[in-house]
Design a protein around this motif. Sequence first.
Motif, PDB file in Angstrom:
ATOM      1  N   TYR A 135       0.905  -1.159   0.074  1.00 54.79           N
ATOM      2  CA  TYR A 135       0.080  -0.195   0.068  1.00 54.79           C
ATOM      3  C   TYR A 135       0.701   1.199   0.039  1.00 54.79           C
ATOM      4  CZ  TYR A 135      -4.228  -2.459   0.829  1.00 54.79           C
ATOM      5  OH  TYR A 135      -5.293  -3.467   0.775  1.00 54.79           O
ATOM      6  N   PHE A 180     -12.066   4.398  -4.982  1.00 51.08           N
ATOM      7  CA  PHE A 180     -12.961   3.140  -4.929  1.00 51.08           C
ATOM      8  C   PHE A 180     -14.360   3.262  -5.776  1.00 51.08           C
ATOM      9  CE2 PHE A 180     -10.815   2.245  -0.638  1.00 51.08           C
ATOM     10  CZ  PHE A 180     -10.656   0.956  -1.042  1.00 51.08           C
ATOM     11  N   SER A 199     -13.899   3.446  -9.441  1.00 45.64           N
ATOM     12  CA  SER A 199     -13.573   2.135 -10.060  1.00 45.64           C
ATOM     13  C   SER A 199     -15.000   1.264 -10.198  1.00 45.64           C
ATOM     14  CB  SER A 199     -12.718   1.285  -9.482  1.00 45.64           C
ATOM     15  OG  SER A 199     -12.411   0.066  -9.811  1.00 45.64           O
ATOM     16  N   TRP A 258      -6.845  -0.140  -5.418  1.00 43.39           N
ATOM     17  CA  TRP A 258      -7.929  -0.898  -5.906  1.00 43.39           C
ATOM     18  C   TRP A 258      -8.092  -0.286  -7.470  1.00 43.39           C
ATOM     19  CZ3 TRP A 258     -11.388  -4.605  -5.507  1.00 43.39           C
ATOM     20  CH2 TRP A 258     -12.700  -4.578  -6.197  1.00 43.39           C
ATOM     21  N   ARG A 294      -5.688  -1.767  -9.830  1.00 40.06           N
ATOM     22  CA  ARG A 294      -5.953  -3.428  -9.968  1.00 40.06           C
ATOM     23  C   ARG A 294      -6.948  -3.410 -10.884  1.00 40.06           C
ATOM     24  NH1 ARG A 294      -6.160  -7.882  -5.352  1.00 40.06           N
ATOM     25  NH2 ARG A 294      -4.071  -7.769  -5.617  1.00 40.06           N
ATOM     26  N   THR A 295      -8.042  -2.610 -10.939  1.00 40.46           N
ATOM     27  CA  THR A 295      -9.318  -2.978 -11.705  1.00 40.46           C
ATOM     28  C   THR A 295      -9.319  -2.149 -13.140  1.00 40.46           C
ATOM     29  OG1 THR A 295     -10.586  -1.173 -10.418  1.00 40.46           O
ATOM     30  CG2 THR A 295     -10.658  -3.320  -9.489  1.00 40.46           C
TER      31      THR A 295
END
Length: 278
Positions: free
Chosen positions: A6, A179, A182, A266, A269-270
């Motif tokens: 992180y 967050f 995404s 997040w 990654r997405t």
Amino acid sequence: MRFYGYASTMFSLFRDSWAHRVLIWRLSRREVEARFRGSFLGLFWAVILPLMMLGVFSLVFGSMFGSRWVRPGDHAGIGDYSYPIVLFSGLIIFGVISEPINRAPRLVLENVAYVKKVVFPLEVLPFVAVINALITASVSFVVFLAVLVFNYGLPPATILALPIVLLPLSLMTLGIVYFFASLGVFLRDLLHVTGPLTTVIMFLSPLLYPLESLPEHYRSWLYLNPLTIGLNHARDVIFWGRLPPAGEWAAYFLASLVVVAAGAAWFTRTKKAFADVV
């Protein structure tokens, strides 16, 4: 190991964002200009709208109800401010978190052309959303400050610490926007959730009422609200001449860094699947 992951993600995020600072500023400026383009008064609406809102608050809560906001620990009438001016300051700060969150689910969907471009850094879009909210808040704050000085004189010197006080709230908002930006690509219904969510954030924070007016056993629950601490600290430096406790501010700042790191991780990654979905 996860902590270091992180931390690395957060470091990379801010390093890359700084490298793209010119792009972020140009996108932010373009969106601010586009908001008022074509209107007769143009950017003057950014000043007129806060004045109109403050006028309504003053009429309803000041003239009709005569409400006052008393300094924590004081008795009524000692070092207090009119309810509308304190409420107006809270709404400005609330806009820093509510405006980006409400926009977050459609942030990527509004920029599909950028998704298709491999070289475009999608990570800058949440920065642009938060910066736009801060620009709007800054314009409203200038109006607020003019009214405050006219009615009450110069504010305490602690108001100079306001940017530092609001830094954790801005970072917390950035992490949440990562967050939701995404998730909004994959869950289109999220667009209908953020409005009620920000309304809950507003009512479950000391925006419309002092935190001290609640029974003590309920106050601790409000600290789970990301707005509560930032709002309290901001009002302390603006009105009451008190700097926030160093330990409380540091804990709030560290929590905001965790949220930013998790949100950025997040999003990173997405984002590879965005092009397939949009």
